[in-house]
Design a protein around this motif. Sequence first.
Motif: not given
Length: 481
Positions: A58-72, A74-81
């Motif tokens: 296996i010469d690749f990584v299977s993964a998922y991209f998400t954007i998590e919303m966290n409280a900061g 000054q309101g919600l912060i979008a964190t790519p992951r």
Amino acid sequence: MGCTHSSETTDSISEYQSKANLTGLKKEHVDETPPQETHEQISATFNDEDRARTTARIDFVSAYFTIEMNAGPQGLIATPRITTEDQASLPGFEATPVILRFVDEGAANVVWSIECAGEWATVLPTHQSFLRKKLLRLRKGTKSPSFNGTQTSPPPFLSSQDVYQHYNENIQPIFSKHELVEQTLVQVSEDVIKACNAILDTSEDYGERKRKRWGWHIEHTERTGLLITSMIPNDDDSILVQLKPKWLAQSPGAPPNARRCRTCAIQTFRRTDKDHLPVCPLALVSGKQRLVHDTLSNLPKSAISALPPFMERSEVVDELTTFFLGNDHMDSGLGHEPKDYGHKLLLHLRALQQQFDPLGVLKVVRIESEDRNAELASANQVKMSDAKLRRDLGLAMTLRDCTLFIKMWKDGESERFHLDARLADLDPKSSEDGERSRRWYDAELQLVEGGWYEGTEELEEGVATHEKCMLWNSAKEAYDG
Ligand SMILES: O=P(O)(O)O[C@@H]1[C@@H](OP(=O)(O)O)[C@H](OP(=O)(O)O)[C@H](O)[C@H](OP(=O)(O)O)[C@H]1OP(=O)(O)O
Ligand SMILES: Nc1ncnc2c1ncn2[C@@H]1O[C@H](COP(=O)(O)OP(=O)(O)OP(=O)(O)O)[C@@H](O)[C@H]1O
């Protein structure tokens, strides 16, 4: 989501990897050791049954991209992951399956392509804006099981968070958006780091990893990475030119009668072999047709990726000459800059290098009293204690060591070239790092005292003086009348 991945993207990346020597002008080169055995490469199916059945590599990584919303604050912060956990069943959770593949690595970073495991059209527009035409750059910093003490170490570890902060605070404000390989910080889960490191280990087992990179993993504790603009040619019609512009102005510490610029002087001092001699940056930015053309004609082979059959090297060199010459105001086809914006970009880079280091390394770096050049150091006590000068010197050195990527493609109908040029690898270099600033200081002193700037260095018998610098030529022209 259907998960047959786009073979078009994969083909173009692997072709780019095999056709181009991705290290460009850098000194180290791919270890030519052929793979020990052929291997079947399995395609990503995201199907556990298939996964369990196959023993293929296996010469690749299977993964998922998400954007998590966290409280900061000054309101919600979008964190790519990027994560390997499939949380798609969680309510309100949107995940894009992605495939990461090794592209290339330098001393400090490993770069991965990001393919969408499904159809781009089905990916959320908010996710697309993070992922499309992007690469993932992860920083190295942990020894791997194959470390044996002889391999080259990466520079001191800096987290992607710090690199991003430096980019945001110091780099973005001094360039236009289209001049930069852009960076976005992304959270990366431990599992993704582990899977990427497993791929590095496997590529060592197969003899495919550059030997000098063996023994080092992506930092195990790192939980961030950078999404960067991909400059990989998209298809068979495009190519990538990669060069380091280096010191576009003479070093402020060079003697007035220098016949070599800093880049030519240090390369001569190091006796870099001919294929790796850099372009003379002063010639490249001179705005003089013959000098610019000669310089680009002498680019090492590895600086230009393999050409498609309908593209001649000479026309690529001609096009690059126009790009770096500074007297053509035709539209580049990108709608934002004239066709010669390479020249403007280099002039801008040169002005910044001068602005951030007006005095030179010898006057700015703090050298303690045991130094052989203590006298010079004490004469500059006031300047040396200036924290801003030292900070600025670090930035100037970053700007003197960045990479210029130029993606070029030909319009099928008009036969016109289009160019997209961006600066990359603008990572922080601190003059507070004693080892680093000592290296800068020693290099400059060596060049000055050894006569490497003036071309009066002592050479071993039979070694010819290297005269390939614009300063050398102009001194000769002035002498010849
Ligand atoms: O010393 P220089 O000017 O040759 O630049 C070094 C580069 O050499 P090169 O471009 O091949 O001439 C050198 O490049 P290579 O490792 O030779 O590819 C590094 O970029 C080095 O930076 P760092 O210490 O890894 O942060 C660079 O060191 P810094 O001087 O930027 O710290
Ligand atoms: N934006 C990009 N588009 C295409 N290829 C890239 C890009 N960024 C990096 N690469 C490829 O990945 C290689 C390593 O990347 P990078 O220069 O970021 O590593 P590094 O560790 O910082 O290098 P160095 O040895 O100079 O410190 C590059 O030489 C280049 O071939």
